[in-house]
Structures are given as C-alpha cells and as structure tokens.
Design a protein around this motif. Structure first.
Motif, PDB file in Angstrom:
ATOM      1  N   ASP B  19      -1.180  -3.759   7.104  1.00 34.44           N
ATOM      2  CA  ASP B  19      -1.235  -2.010   7.055  1.00 34.44           C
ATOM      3  C   ASP B  19      -0.041  -1.802   7.497  1.00 34.44           C
ATOM      4  O   ASP B  19       0.201  -0.925   6.482  1.00 34.44           O
ATOM      5  N   LEU B  20       1.107  -2.184   8.259  1.00 41.60           N
ATOM      6  CA  LEU B  20       2.246  -1.913   8.001  1.00 41.60           C
ATOM      7  C   LEU B  20       2.958  -2.261   7.217  1.00 41.60           C
ATOM      8  O   LEU B  20       3.847  -1.334   6.905  1.00 41.60           O
ATOM      9  N   ILE B  21       3.147  -3.012   6.540  1.00 40.35           N
ATOM     10  CA  ILE B  21       3.800  -3.565   5.152  1.00 40.35           C
ATOM     11  C   ILE B  21       3.790  -3.002   3.773  1.00 40.35           C
ATOM     12  O   ILE B  21       4.683  -2.047   3.743  1.00 40.35           O
ATOM     13  N   PRO B  27       5.307   3.975  -0.734  1.00 42.70           N
ATOM     14  CA  PRO B  27       5.921   5.002  -1.587  1.00 42.70           C
ATOM     15  C   PRO B  27       7.221   4.666  -2.097  1.00 42.70           C
ATOM     16  O   PRO B  27       7.834   5.356  -2.976  1.00 42.70           O
ATOM     17  N   PHE B  28       8.176   3.124  -2.241  1.00 48.61           N
ATOM     18  CA  PHE B  28       9.323   2.660  -2.398  1.00 48.61           C
ATOM     19  C   PHE B  28       8.697   2.194  -3.704  1.00 48.61           C
ATOM     20  O   PHE B  28       9.252   2.205  -4.410  1.00 48.61           O
ATOM     21  N   MET B  29       7.794   1.602  -3.634  1.00 45.97           N
ATOM     22  CA  MET B  29       7.308   1.079  -5.005  1.00 45.97           C
ATOM     23  C   MET B  29       6.799   2.945  -6.291  1.00 45.97           C
ATOM     24  O   MET B  29       7.234   2.011  -7.225  1.00 45.97           O
ATOM     25  N   LEU B  30       6.099   3.607  -5.316  1.00 48.91           N
ATOM     26  CA  LEU B  30       5.601   4.785  -5.734  1.00 48.91           C
ATOM     27  C   LEU B  30       7.708   4.859  -6.718  1.00 48.91           C
ATOM     28  O   LEU B  30       7.220   5.405  -8.172  1.00 48.91           O
ATOM     29  N   LEU B  31       8.364   5.352  -5.897  1.00 50.10           N
ATOM     30  CA  LEU B  31       9.906   5.838  -6.400  1.00 50.10           C
ATOM     31  C   LEU B  31      10.462   4.950  -7.209  1.00 50.10           C
ATOM     32  O   LEU B  31      10.522   5.598  -8.124  1.00 50.10           O
ATOM     33  N   PHE B  32      10.794   3.614  -6.954  1.00 47.25           N
ATOM     34  CA  PHE B  32      11.183   3.014  -7.630  1.00 47.25           C
ATOM     35  C   PHE B  32      10.556   2.827  -9.161  1.00 47.25           C
ATOM     36  O   PHE B  32      10.863   2.913 -10.353  1.00 47.25           O
ATOM     37  N   GLY B  33       9.147   3.407  -9.794  1.00 51.26           N
ATOM     38  CA  GLY B  33       8.206   3.038 -10.744  1.00 51.26           C
ATOM     39  C   GLY B  33       8.596   4.414 -11.394  1.00 51.26           C
ATOM     40  O   GLY B  33       9.234   4.912 -12.230  1.00 51.26           O
ATOM     41  N   LEU B  34       9.314   6.069 -10.216  1.00 45.92           N
ATOM     42  CA  LEU B  34       9.455   7.376 -11.369  1.00 45.92           C
ATOM     43  C   LEU B  34      10.887   6.575 -11.848  1.00 45.92           C
ATOM     44  O   LEU B  34      11.096   7.564 -12.752  1.00 45.92           O
TER      45      LEU B  34
END
Lengths: 77, 149
Positions: B19-21, B27-34
């Motif tokens: 849950d925590l991880i 959000p960082f995966m979404l940011l890296f994708g962007l």
C-alpha cells in the motif's frame, strides 16, 4: 558482457519453457525481458531499451499474471 | 496444487508495504512518463514509451490499491473519452499538414515565420498527443481486464 547476458537470456528462456508452474514461467519471461532490455542498452539503443522495459517487463508481465490467475490449471501431473 | 482459489485470495489481500510503496511510487512513475513524453524529441523516449510508462503507473494503482479505489481517480468513462479525443487530435494534427499543402502529417510550421514558436514544436505536439492516446488506451485495456466481469 553482451555474450554473458545472452547466455543468461538463453538459460532463463529454457527454464521458462521447461518449468511446470505457469506463474514461475511468466516471471522468468519477465527476467528474460529485463535482460534483453540491458542488452539493447549496451548495444547503444536506449530507445528500444526503454520500450522493452516499459512494455515487456511492465505491462506484458502484469497481463500474463492476470491470465494465469484467471484461468484454471488442468494438467496431468 | 490448485492455484485458482489461492489466486483469488492473493489478489484481494493488501499489505502495508504494498500500500505504502505503491502510493509513493505511482506519482513519480506518472511524472517520469510525462518527462519521457515531453523530451522525446531531444533524448531517448517519445510518445509511445512515455505513454506506456504513464499507463504502468496507472496499472500499479489498479493492482495495488484495487480497481474501485483507483477508478475514483481514473474513471472508465473519462479514460475512454480522453483516448477518443487524443485520437481525433492526432488525426487533426495530421490533416493540418494537408491544409497547409504539404501532405498528411506534414509540418505546417515551416510556412509561418514566427520566432516564438520553434519549428520542432510540431514533433512535441505529436509526441504529447500520442502519449496521451497510448497511456489512456493501455490503462483502459488493463482496467477492462481487472474489473470483475
């Protein structure tokens, strides 16, 4: 370096073919995908490596694990 | 060794670590994708790769947080609408080349002499549109798979 990675890819794909457990086979396919991503990166194709890491290791493994969980095991062993 | 019933129970169990991880990582995966999407014309990456990285962030939320919780953030109808809109935007960007008299997917920026908009902006626009299309499309496929019937 590339040759060693290719040998590891061969070993992981042979184990993925021979192993009886479907979930372990899918995870070995993920290992194969990650090793091929490293090979692409070492052969200076970072674009292909990025695609392989995202599609092969990420989305493909998730979909295959979903398939393993949703299908039944009918096997003579 | 029957995997089906343990599989169902394993799908529904949620541990604190997972849950925590997943909450911190998504959000960082979404940011890296962007990032991969936006800098695709200058560095390795591009529309398809960035879109798949964004989709894998969304899929991480679907798998770790459960479909019901993640669908509040990315509803099915909205993803479907965004995917259609991105496809139509790509077709529109392709037709803009025809309207400029160059051909399908031609760069209409070469006709206008403005310093404010660089000519490579067309590639950035196409990368953004393809990334949104691929990201919403792949996460739509997985949402449809993960939803119970």
């Amino acid at each position: 370096m590339v040759e060693a990675l290719l040998v590891l890819m061969l070993i992981s794909s042979v184990f993925a073919l021979l192993i009886r457990d479907m979930l372990a086979a899918v995870l070995l396919l993920g290992v194969f995908s990650m090793l091929s991503c490293l090979v692409f990166f070492l052969l200076s194709a970072p674009d292909v490596a990025l695609t392989e890491a995202a599609v092969g290791t990420g989305v493909g493994t998730v979909i295959l694990i979903w398939i393993v969980y949703r299908t039944e095991r009918r096997d003579r062993t | 060794m029957d995997r089906t019933d343990t599989g169902r129970a394993g799908m529904n169990r949620k541990t604190t670590i997972l849950d925590l991880i997943s909450r911190k990582l998504a959000p960082f995966m979404l940011l890296f994708g962007l990032y991969v999407l936006t800098y695709g014309h200058a560095s390795p990456g591009g529309g398809f790769q960035g879109g798949v990285v964004i989709a894998s962030g969304v899929i991480l939320l679907f798998v770790a947080q459960g479909v019901e919780a993640a669908e509040r953030l990315f509803p099915f109808a909205t993803l479907s609408r965004v995917e259609t809109m991105a496809f139509l935007a790509f077709i529109g960007a392709g037709l803009a080349g025809i309207a400029a008299g160059i051909g399908f997917l031609g760069n209409p920026m070469v006709l206008v002499e403005v310093s404010a908009a660089p000519r490579a902006g067309m590639v950035l626009l196409l990368n953004l549109v393809i990334g949104i299309e691929v990201g919403s499309g792949v996460s739509l496929i997985c949402l449809r798979l993960f939803r119970e019937e």
